[in-house]
Enzyme design. Structure first.
Site, PDB file in Angstrom:
ATOM      1  N   ASP A  93      -5.759  -6.281   5.075  1.00  0.00           N
ATOM      2  CA  ASP A  93      -5.169  -4.901   5.073  1.00  0.00           C
ATOM      3  C   ASP A  93      -5.291  -4.188   6.425  1.00  0.00           C
ATOM      4  O   ASP A  93      -6.412  -4.097   7.091  1.00  0.00           O
ATOM      5  CB  ASP A  93      -6.060  -3.860   4.092  1.00  0.00           C
ATOM      6  CG  ASP A  93      -5.666  -2.721   3.828  1.00  0.00           C
ATOM      7  OD1 ASP A  93      -4.451  -2.348   4.254  1.00  0.00           O
ATOM      8  OD2 ASP A  93      -6.285  -2.000   2.966  1.00  0.00           O
ATOM      9  N   HIS A  97      -8.387   0.130  -3.676  1.00  0.00           N
ATOM     10  CA  HIS A  97      -9.339   0.275  -2.093  1.00  0.00           C
ATOM     11  C   HIS A  97     -10.185   1.424  -2.089  1.00  0.00           C
ATOM     12  O   HIS A  97      -9.764   2.398  -1.729  1.00  0.00           O
ATOM     13  CB  HIS A  97      -8.315   0.001  -1.233  1.00  0.00           C
ATOM     14  CG  HIS A  97      -9.219  -0.366   0.185  1.00  0.00           C
ATOM     15  ND1 HIS A  97      -8.437  -0.394   1.548  1.00  0.00           N
ATOM     16  CD2 HIS A  97     -10.443  -0.510   0.383  1.00  0.00           C
ATOM     17  CE1 HIS A  97      -9.263  -0.426   2.346  1.00  0.00           C
ATOM     18  NE2 HIS A  97     -10.476  -0.689   1.808  1.00  0.00           N
ATOM     19  N   HIS A 107      -1.632  -1.983  -4.287  1.00  0.00           N
ATOM     20  CA  HIS A 107      -2.951  -1.612  -3.588  1.00  0.00           C
ATOM     21  C   HIS A 107      -3.173  -0.159  -3.313  1.00  0.00           C
ATOM     22  O   HIS A 107      -2.328   0.549  -2.797  1.00  0.00           O
ATOM     23  CB  HIS A 107      -2.871  -2.389  -2.148  1.00  0.00           C
ATOM     24  CG  HIS A 107      -3.910  -2.115  -1.277  1.00  0.00           C
ATOM     25  ND1 HIS A 107      -5.160  -2.828  -1.296  1.00  0.00           N
ATOM     26  CD2 HIS A 107      -4.210  -1.010  -0.345  1.00  0.00           C
ATOM     27  CE1 HIS A 107      -5.896  -2.410  -0.551  1.00  0.00           C
ATOM     28  NE2 HIS A 107      -5.627  -1.213   0.141  1.00  0.00           N
ATOM     29  N   GLY A 165       1.730  -1.775   4.252  1.00  0.00           N
ATOM     30  CA  GLY A 165       2.045  -0.405   3.946  1.00  0.00           C
ATOM     31  C   GLY A 165       3.127  -0.037   4.401  1.00  0.00           C
ATOM     32  O   GLY A 165       4.231  -0.218   4.002  1.00  0.00           O
ATOM     33  N   SER A 166       3.189   0.672   5.780  1.00  0.00           N
ATOM     34  CA  SER A 166       4.602   0.855   6.494  1.00  0.00           C
ATOM     35  C   SER A 166       5.317  -0.171   6.611  1.00  0.00           C
ATOM     36  O   SER A 166       6.699   0.277   6.575  1.00  0.00           O
ATOM     37  CB  SER A 166       3.917   1.464   7.970  1.00  0.00           C
ATOM     38  OG  SER A 166       2.780   1.003   8.522  1.00  0.00           O
ATOM     39  N   ASP A 214      -5.184   3.227  -2.071  1.00  0.00           N
ATOM     40  CA  ASP A 214      -6.138   3.382  -1.477  1.00  0.00           C
ATOM     41  C   ASP A 214      -6.631   4.894  -1.347  1.00  0.00           C
ATOM     42  O   ASP A 214      -6.112   5.769  -1.406  1.00  0.00           O
ATOM     43  CB  ASP A 214      -5.418   3.717   0.330  1.00  0.00           C
ATOM     44  CG  ASP A 214      -4.936   2.358   0.660  1.00  0.00           C
ATOM     45  OD1 ASP A 214      -6.123   1.478   0.779  1.00  0.00           O
ATOM     46  OD2 ASP A 214      -3.669   1.955   1.024  1.00  0.00           O
ATOM     47  N   SER A 217       0.862  -0.992   0.009  1.00  0.00           N
ATOM     48  CA  SER A 217      -0.044   0.299   0.000  1.00  0.00           C
ATOM     49  C   SER A 217       0.765   1.190   0.081  1.00  0.00           C
ATOM     50  O   SER A 217       1.584   1.380   0.929  1.00  0.00           O
ATOM     51  CB  SER A 217      -0.881   0.220   1.215  1.00  0.00           C
ATOM     52  OG  SER A 217      -1.324   1.282   1.559  1.00  0.00           O
ATOM     53  N   MET A 243     -12.235   3.462  -0.186  1.00  0.00           N
ATOM     54  CA  MET A 243     -12.944   4.026   0.900  1.00  0.00           C
ATOM     55  C   MET A 243     -13.710   5.281   0.831  1.00  0.00           C
ATOM     56  O   MET A 243     -13.288   6.363   1.120  1.00  0.00           O
ATOM     57  CB  MET A 243     -11.803   4.135   1.893  1.00  0.00           C
ATOM     58  CG  MET A 243     -11.348   2.714   2.323  1.00  0.00           C
ATOM     59  SD  MET A 243      -9.701   2.649   3.184  1.00  0.00           S
ATOM     60  CE  MET A 243      -8.622   3.030   1.840  1.00  0.00           C
ATOM     61  N   GLY A 271      -8.679   4.008   6.868  1.00  0.00           N
ATOM     62  CA  GLY A 271      -8.489   5.496   7.056  1.00  0.00           C
ATOM     63  C   GLY A 271      -7.109   5.959   7.349  1.00  0.00           C
ATOM     64  O   GLY A 271      -6.744   7.122   6.695  1.00  0.00           O
ATOM     65  N   PHE A 272      -6.298   5.085   8.048  1.00  0.00           N
ATOM     66  CA  PHE A 272      -4.876   5.485   8.185  1.00  0.00           C
ATOM     67  C   PHE A 272      -3.938   4.471   8.089  1.00  0.00           C
ATOM     68  O   PHE A 272      -4.259   3.182   8.552  1.00  0.00           O
ATOM     69  CB  PHE A 272      -4.741   6.126   9.557  1.00  0.00           C
ATOM     70  CG  PHE A 272      -5.785   7.505   9.650  1.00  0.00           C
ATOM     71  CD1 PHE A 272      -5.303   8.761   9.087  1.00  0.00           C
ATOM     72  CD2 PHE A 272      -6.660   7.316  10.133  1.00  0.00           C
ATOM     73  CE1 PHE A 272      -5.824   9.774   9.096  1.00  0.00           C
ATOM     74  CE2 PHE A 272      -7.724   8.471  10.156  1.00  0.00           C
ATOM     75  CZ  PHE A 272      -7.255   9.689   9.962  1.00  0.00           C
ATOM     76  N   GLY A 273      -2.953   4.725   7.667  1.00  0.00           N
ATOM     77  CA  GLY A 273      -1.699   3.800   7.505  1.00  0.00           C
ATOM     78  C   GLY A 273      -0.949   3.494   9.240  1.00  0.00           C
ATOM     79  O   GLY A 273      -1.129   4.511   9.795  1.00  0.00           O
ATOM     80  N   GLY A 274      -0.235   2.505   9.254  1.00  0.00           N
ATOM     81  CA  GLY A 274       0.365   2.473  10.578  1.00  0.00           C
ATOM     82  C   GLY A 274      -0.385   2.150  11.721  1.00  0.00           C
ATOM     83  O   GLY A 274       0.079   2.460  12.994  1.00  0.00           O
ATOM     84  N   MET A 327     -10.670  -6.272   6.499  1.00  0.00           N
ATOM     85  CA  MET A 327      -9.956  -4.934   7.217  1.00  0.00           C
ATOM     86  C   MET A 327      -9.365  -5.536   8.488  1.00  0.00           C
ATOM     87  O   MET A 327     -10.218  -6.103   9.349  1.00  0.00           O
ATOM     88  CB  MET A 327     -10.652  -3.877   7.271  1.00  0.00           C
ATOM     89  CG  MET A 327     -10.981  -3.273   5.772  1.00  0.00           C
ATOM     90  SD  MET A 327      -9.408  -2.660   5.159  1.00  0.00           S
ATOM     91  CE  MET A 327      -8.713  -1.575   6.100  1.00  0.00           C
ATOM     92  N   GLY A 352      -1.796  -3.061   9.218  1.00  0.00           N
ATOM     93  CA  GLY A 352      -0.892  -3.791  10.364  1.00  0.00           C
ATOM     94  C   GLY A 352      -0.287  -4.815  10.105  1.00  0.00           C
ATOM     95  O   GLY A 352      -0.002  -5.439  11.058  1.00  0.00           O
ATOM     96  N   MET A 402      -9.600   7.589  -0.628  1.00  0.00           N
ATOM     97  CA  MET A 402     -10.401   7.877   0.490  1.00  0.00           C
ATOM     98  C   MET A 402     -11.213   9.253   0.164  1.00  0.00           C
ATOM     99  O   MET A 402     -10.183  10.139  -0.387  1.00  0.00           O
ATOM    100  CB  MET A 402      -9.621   8.250   1.895  1.00  0.00           C
ATOM    101  CG  MET A 402      -8.715   6.982   2.122  1.00  0.00           C
ATOM    102  SD  MET A 402      -7.747   7.331   3.562  1.00  0.00           S
ATOM    103  CE  MET A 402      -6.900   5.766   3.686  1.00  0.00           C
TER     104      MET A 402
END
Ligand code: DX5
Ligand code: ZN
Length: 253
Positions: free
Chosen positions: A200, A95, A60, A222-223, A62, A35, A97, A171-174, A166, A202, A64
């Site tokens: 998707d 994705h 992927h 992602g992160s 994202d 991501s 959102m 809404g947010f990475g990390g 999910m 963490g 939003m």
């Protein structure tokens, strides 16, 4: 613990295996999709190219809208530019959102999206949306937020190419991986043996084994990938964990 028990209890146990008319005739395989949300957004094109060069199986992306989720990213004009930068080959898993997923099907298809993954919570007519996405030439993904049960997704599972469970609030990475989502993945895998199941949120080297054992085969990260000094090794590690779990499951059958 209580929450875990409650979620596990909400996973349907006894249901007939909906194997007839399934569109998932091919065996599933391990695929890793970085991501790019947590990358330097001013360099998205080169970040996408870098991820593909590091061994990503797909990207992927994202989207939003600041309404379905409390954050805003980019839309189809960006996808069109990314497609020009990376070429025709990379698979774009969008994705979505967004609150009105119906609105962006045609623009995303025209921009070069490969798969349109919408949220079940965002539409009152999933059947019609699935049809529209397919008619636009894209594959169909169906996502559920942590508070939505797999029971709600199950009636559509044979009509889609991929189910996304999910493992954080979108809404947010990390964010921290929600292990209590794993019963949903296990149940989907038991009921839909060939379905592509994506996780998707963490997901990284510390949490991949839970996802792989539960039966996920499409891994968004992602992160953990973008933030690593060695994304190639992280992608390889994630893929190996999933491939080994798939092999073990096929031997156990
Ligand atoms: C969250 C997004 C994710 C996110 C994943 O709403 O859907 O794709 O970027 O990032 P990590 O892996 O950092 O949780
Ligand atoms: Zn995502």
């Amino acid at each position: 613990m209580l929450r875990l028990a409650r979620l596990a209890a909400s996973v349907p146990r006894l249901q007939a295996r909906p194997t007839t008319n399934s569109r998932h005739s091919m065996a599933y395989s391990a695929k890793i999709g970085p991501s790019i949300l947590s990358s330097d957004l001013s360099c998205l094109g080169s970040e996408c190219v870098r991820m593909m060069e590091c061994g990503a199986d797909y990207l992927h992306l994202d989207v939003m809208d600041g309404h379905f989720v409390p954050n805003i990213t980019f839309g189809h004009p960006m996808v069109e530019c990314l497609r020009k930068t990376v070429g025709q080959d990379p698979f774009f898993d969008m994705h979505m959102m967004v609150s009105r997923p119906e609105q962006w099907v045609k623009p995303m298809a025209a921009a070069g999206a490969s798969q349109y993954t919408f949220h079940l919570e965002a539409t009152t007519n999933p059947g019609n949306l699935i049809k529209e996405i397919r008619e636009s030439g894209m594959k169909v993904g169906l996502a559920i937020k942590p508070g939505t049960t797999v029971e709600e997704l199950a009636p559509w599972a044979n009509q889609v190419d991929m189910a996304l469970v999910m493992t954080v609030e979108p809404g947010f990475g990390g964010q921290k991986f929600m292990e209590d989502m794993m019963p949903k993945v296990s149940w989907l895998r038991s009921q839909f043996p060939s379905l592509d199941i994506e996780v998707d949120g963490g997901v990284g080297p510390d949490t991949i084994h839970k996802c792989a054992e539960a039966g996920a085969n499409m891994i968004v990260s992602g992160s953990a990938v973008i933030g690593s000094d060695d994304p190639r090794s992280v992608i390889a590690l994630l893929r190996t964990a999933v491939a080994e779990a798939i092999q073990k499951r096929s031997l156990d059958r």
